[in-house]
Scaffold this active site. Structure first.
Site, PDB file in Angstrom:
ATOM      1  N   GLY A 214       0.841  -1.210   0.000  1.00 20.68           N
ATOM      2  CA  GLY A 214       0.000   0.000   0.000  1.00 20.68           C
ATOM      3  C   GLY A 214       0.866   1.246   0.000  1.00 20.68           C
ATOM      4  CG  HIS A 215       3.156   2.128   3.483  1.00 19.67           C
ATOM      5  ND1 HIS A 215       3.093   0.954   4.193  1.00 19.67           N
ATOM      6  CD2 HIS A 215       2.579   3.064   4.264  1.00 19.67           C
ATOM      7  CE1 HIS A 215       2.512   1.182   5.362  1.00 19.67           C
ATOM      8  NE2 HIS A 215       2.184   2.451   5.438  1.00 19.67           N
TER       9      HIS A 215
ATOM     10  CD  GLN B  12      -4.376   9.291   7.639  1.00 23.75           C
ATOM     11  OE1 GLN B  12      -4.175   8.982   8.802  1.00 23.75           O
ATOM     12  NE2 GLN B  12      -3.705   8.734   6.650  1.00 23.75           N
TER      13      GLN B  12
ATOM     14  CE  LYS C 132      -6.472  -0.506   5.498  1.00 19.26           C
ATOM     15  NZ  LYS C 132      -6.241   0.203   6.704  1.00 19.26           N
ATOM     16  CG  ASP C 133      -5.816   4.950   6.664  1.00 17.27           C
ATOM     17  OD1 ASP C 133      -6.169   4.371   7.686  1.00 17.27           O
ATOM     18  OD2 ASP C 133      -4.862   4.551   5.961  1.00 17.27           O
TER      19      ASP C 133
ATOM     20  CB  VAL D 156      -2.594  -1.627  -2.423  1.00 16.64           C
ATOM     21  CG1 VAL D 156      -1.938  -2.893  -2.959  1.00 16.64           C
ATOM     22  CG2 VAL D 156      -2.127  -0.398  -3.190  1.00 16.64           C
TER      23      VAL D 156
HETATM   24  P1  AMP Z   1       0.291   4.401   7.821  1.00 12.82           P
HETATM   25  O1  AMP Z   1       1.733   4.032   7.783  1.00 12.82           O
HETATM   26  O2  AMP Z   1      -0.620   3.290   8.188  1.00 12.82           O
HETATM   27  O3  AMP Z   1       0.029   5.676   8.595  1.00 12.82           O
HETATM   28  O4  AMP Z   1      -0.099   4.741   6.313  1.00 12.82           O
HETATM   29  C1  AMP Z   1       0.612   5.692   5.588  1.00 12.82           C
HETATM   30  C2  AMP Z   1      -0.152   6.000   4.336  1.00 12.82           C
HETATM   31  O5  AMP Z   1      -0.281   4.818   3.554  1.00 12.82           O
HETATM   32  C3  AMP Z   1      -1.564   6.520   4.612  1.00 12.82           C
HETATM   33  O6  AMP Z   1      -1.842   7.587   3.729  1.00 12.82           O
HETATM   34  C4  AMP Z   1      -2.416   5.316   4.326  1.00 12.82           C
HETATM   35  O7  AMP Z   1      -3.728   5.643   3.919  1.00 12.82           O
HETATM   36  C5  AMP Z   1      -1.641   4.666   3.199  1.00 12.82           C
HETATM   37  N1  AMP Z   1      -2.001   3.243   3.096  1.00 12.82           N
HETATM   38  C6  AMP Z   1      -1.943   2.301   4.063  1.00 12.82           C
HETATM   39  N2  AMP Z   1      -2.404   1.121   3.612  1.00 12.82           N
HETATM   40  C7  AMP Z   1      -2.760   1.322   2.321  1.00 12.82           C
HETATM   41  C8  AMP Z   1      -3.315   0.486   1.302  1.00 12.82           C
HETATM   42  N3  AMP Z   1      -3.598  -0.794   1.518  1.00 12.82           N
HETATM   43  N4  AMP Z   1      -3.544   1.027   0.092  1.00 12.82           N
HETATM   44  C9  AMP Z   1      -3.276   2.336  -0.157  1.00 12.82           C
HETATM   45  N5  AMP Z   1      -2.742   3.175   0.759  1.00 12.82           N
HETATM   46  C10 AMP Z   1      -2.498   2.677   1.984  1.00 12.82           C
END
Ligand code: AMP
Length: 290
Positions: A37-38, A154, A150-151, A177
């Site tokens: 995703g990241h 946010q 996904k968020d 993703v």
């Molecule tokens: P986090 O590390 O969980 O704070 O996520 C960092 C960024 O990655 C945030 O903008 C999330 O929305 C994005 N993110 C996390 N998981 C996914 C995913 N499966 N698909 C797309 N973006 C994601």
């Protein structure tokens, strides 16, 4: 060669030259434990900017359960390798005391946008998110910042913060993703037991059911919700936190679907909390992907 910067002052200094040279800067804020995703965010940022900054910071301000903060996966070494492979120029990886050298006494609040969905169940969470993101925006001063759909809540809050505070930053949304079985990829998935990992796709299946019903013409939110929940309720191990149909920009509940709608849900499997969402009409086109 990827540069790892810990000190906020050094980060600012490092970026002054890039900005003077007219280079565009893309920022990807993360909490580490990086996954596919990241990677989608990093790759898009790489394509669209001259300089790519990824931040890796587990932000204590956004955790309302200290246990969750303690168990949050930390995998800095492999994170740096992924950043390197994605062509990230700078990883900003501050310690808590670097970003919060003194107690934070000023916060960004979005009460109306935090009233429903996750905000209702995680008091203070989005205040913590928006506050740290504003710090990052001020330190990096990016042209573009990348956030995952996904968020969804946010994303809406950050986009609105940028608009309401006249920040000259384009917030770029990146589609969720998913694993082959539909489960949205998340750092928290690795905390699931093998049995719960099998059950977890019920969340995306219920959302897809909701989108299918809307696509088929159902306009009553209560009916959509009820029939979508019928996908989850047979799984005794799942505890539902919320399942809502809301306005995609204001995040207020919708009773009758007469325009775009965001369907968002959160479930618990033991102590692991999973969230996911789909929007209509935009999700309708790519449902065949899982
Ligand atoms: P986090 O590390 O969980 O704070 O996520 C960092 C960024 O990655 C945030 O903008 C999330 O929305 C994005 N993110 C996390 N998981 C996914 C995913 N499966 N698909 C797309 N973006 C994601």
């Amino acid at each position: 060669m990827i540069e790892v910067v810990r000190d906020p002052g050094l980060l600012r200094e490092r970026l002054v030259g890039s900005r003077r040279a007219g280079q565009s800067i893309g920022l990807v804020p993360t909490m580490g434990a990086l996954h596919a995703g990241h990677q989608a965010l990093l790759e898009t940022a790489r394509r669209e900017n001259d300089v790519v900054v990824a931040s890796i910071f587990v932000n204590p301000l956004q955790f309302n359960r200290s246990e969750d903060l303690a168990t949050y996966p930390r995998t800095m070494e492999t994170d740096l390798k992924l950043c390197d492979r994605c062509g990230v120029d700078i990883v900003f990886a501050p310690e808590q005391t670097d970003l919060y050298p003194a107690p934070q006494l000023t916060f960004v609040e979005s009460p109306a946008l935090s009233a429903h969905l996750c905000g209702e169940f995680r008091p203070g969470h989005f205040r913590g998110v928006a506050t740290v993101v504003l710090k990052l925006f001020n330190l990096v001063q990016p042209d573009r910042a990348y956030f995952g759909e996904k968020d969804a809540q946010q994303l809406v809050i950050i986009r609105r913060m940028a608009q309401d505070f006249n920040l000259p930053i384009t917030v770029v949304p990146i589609p969720t993703v998913r694993e082959a079985d539909g489960l949205a990829i998340s750092s928290r998935n690795q905390l699931l037991t093998p049995e719960h990992r099998q059950i977890a796709p019920v969340l995306s299946r219920s959302l897809r059911q909701a989108i299918d019903l809307i696509e088929a013409g159902e306009r009553r939110a209560t009916v959509v919700r009820e029939q979508a929940l019928a996908v989850i309720t047979p799984c005794a191990q799942v505890r539902l936190e919320y399942f809502e149909l809301v306005d995609p920009e204001l995040l207020t509940p919708i009773a009758h679907i007469d325009g775009p709608v965001l369907v968002a849900a959160a479930i618990w499997l033991d102590s692991v909390r999973l969230i996911d969402n789909m929007s209509w009409p935009s999700a309708a086109g790519n449902l065949a992907s899982f």
